[in-house]
Design an enzyme around this catalytic site. Structure first.
Site, PDB file in Angstrom:
ATOM      1  N   GLY A  40      38.071  29.151  41.162  1.00 55.20           N
ATOM      2  CA  GLY A  40      37.837  28.948  39.729  1.00 55.20           C
ATOM      3  C   GLY A  40      38.486  29.982  38.844  1.00 55.20           C
ATOM      4  O   GLY A  40      38.378  29.903  37.612  1.00 55.20           O
ATOM      5  N   LEU A  49      40.597  27.243  44.168  1.00 54.27           N
ATOM      6  CA  LEU A  49      39.221  26.739  44.266  1.00 54.27           C
ATOM      7  C   LEU A  49      38.164  27.795  43.933  1.00 54.27           C
ATOM      8  O   LEU A  49      36.992  27.460  43.782  1.00 54.27           O
ATOM      9  CB  LEU A  49      38.973  26.178  45.665  1.00 54.27           C
ATOM     10  CG  LEU A  49      39.639  24.822  45.942  1.00 54.27           C
ATOM     11  CD1 LEU A  49      39.647  24.519  47.433  1.00 54.27           C
ATOM     12  CD2 LEU A  49      38.937  23.709  45.173  1.00 54.27           C
ATOM     13  N   TYR A 100      55.419  37.675  58.795  1.00 52.12           N
ATOM     14  CA  TYR A 100      54.612  38.198  57.689  1.00 52.12           C
ATOM     15  C   TYR A 100      55.054  39.629  57.383  1.00 52.12           C
ATOM     16  O   TYR A 100      54.991  40.522  58.240  1.00 52.12           O
ATOM     17  CB  TYR A 100      53.126  38.186  58.045  1.00 52.12           C
ATOM     18  CG  TYR A 100      52.507  36.807  58.147  1.00 52.12           C
ATOM     19  CD1 TYR A 100      53.219  35.652  57.835  1.00 52.12           C
ATOM     20  CD2 TYR A 100      51.182  36.646  58.557  1.00 52.12           C
ATOM     21  CE1 TYR A 100      52.639  34.397  57.924  1.00 52.12           C
ATOM     22  CE2 TYR A 100      50.594  35.392  58.652  1.00 52.12           C
ATOM     23  CZ  TYR A 100      51.332  34.279  58.343  1.00 52.12           C
ATOM     24  OH  TYR A 100      50.761  33.031  58.446  1.00 52.12           O
TER      25      TYR A 100
END
Length: 327
Positions: A216, A214, A53
């Site tokens: 939105g 998810l 990372y």
């Protein structure tokens, strides 16, 4: 925050984990400090990272913040090794590479041990028993307290976990497996999750919010400050912007409206409380986003909402997963 056992071990972790995928690249030291402090003050303990990372910068940043900001004893640090920047061989599960990578991780983190050490992915070019021996050596030497795997498919996880259980007291049992799991990605339910449940391996879902879809925020257009608009993360988000995903996101939003909560809370509560799940790993961009995710602690979805979300997002699993006599 509620604590849960990690697999069939004595280690307890917060039921939401903090992810650091963007630390050292998109998340600077100031924002990382805000995220870690917000997480810790909410009762969070599990912090997940990996040696790749930010090309190591995520571990380095976390190491700078440990003790200076949050006591080391309050954190359960999980890191991963095995991914390599080689186009011809993406994963190296050899004993030599893994143990060298662990030593480098410990140096960047500024600690003498990690709490959970994961093999980042299955390496088809290294005998599995050699890869697993690296986990045994890491634990027996005290450099890791517990061990797990990541991105192993069903048969790979079952083989690895069974191998580790075959010589009790000699080998380190697998505590956890980290896999992508959300309402938009339920592939682990086919074979990985049944294997994990049977063998006592705890599931740590990554991307539990469907790579952010998810929430939105992509329903109308792609926000300019979102990962979907980022040059290097847009390809990561793109697979979940199709019509199937749109129908699921609409259902999540409808459920959220009915419960007077946010789509983020509904999606995160759903995956957090799935059988076998220990702690979804949330990778927030800033403290405000993380606070919104942590607010799910007080939410439990009604059974009828869970059933509706299960139905609209149900993956197609036929033979041999379902009872073959009914097909």
């Amino acid at each position: 925050m509620e604590q849960r056992q990690l697999g069939r071990t004595g280690l307890r972790v917060s039921r939401i984990g903090l992810g650091t995928l963007t630390w050292g690249r998109d998340t600077d030291e100031h924002d990382a400090a805000d995220l870690l402090k917000t997480f810790w003050e909410a009762g969070g303990s599990l912090v997940d990272t990996a040696d790749v990372y930010g090309d190591g910068e995520a571990e380095y940043l976390l190491g700078k913040l440990i003790d200076a900001l949050v006591p080391r004893r309050d954190l359960v640090i999980s890191t991963k090794a095995g991914s390599v920047p080689d186009p011809d061989r993406r994963f190296d599960g050899s004993r030599g590479h893994l143990l060298s990578a662990l030593d480098a991780s410990l140096s960047r983190l500024g600690t003498d041990h990690v709490d959970v050490w994961h093999v980042h992915a299955y390496d088809p070019y290294t005998p599995l028993e050699e890869t697993l021996q690296a986990l045994d050596l890491a634990v027996s030497s005290g450099r890791a307290r517990y061990a797990g795997v990541s991105n192993f498919c069903g048969w790979q996880l079952a083989k690895a976990a069974t191998w580790q259980l075959a010589a009790s007291g000699v080998r380190t049992r697998l505590a956890s497996t980290q896999m992508e799991y959300s309402l938009l990605q339920r592939g682990v339910e086919r074979e990985v999750l049944p294997a994990a449940l049977d063998l006592g391996v705890g599931l740590l879902p990554s991307s539990p919010l469907g790579r952010g879809v998810l929430t939105g925020k992509y329903r109308g257009a792609t926000p300019p400050d979102s990962r979907g608009a980022s040059e290097h993360l847009a390809p990561f988000v793109a697979p979940y912007l199709d019509d199937t995903a749109s129908r699921i996101v609409d259902a999540v939003s409808t459920a959220a409206d009915g419960l007077a909560v946010t789509p983020l809370q509904v999606a995160l509560a759903w995956v957090r409380d799935r059988p076998g799940v220990v702690a979804p790993i949330v990778g927030a961009r800033n403290a405000q986003q993380l606070t919104a995710a942590l607010s799910v602690e007080a939410l439990s979805l009604p059974d009828e909402i869970c059933r509706a979300l299960d139905d609209v997002s149900a993956p197609v699993h036929r033979y041999p997963d379902h009872d073959w006599s009914t097909l």
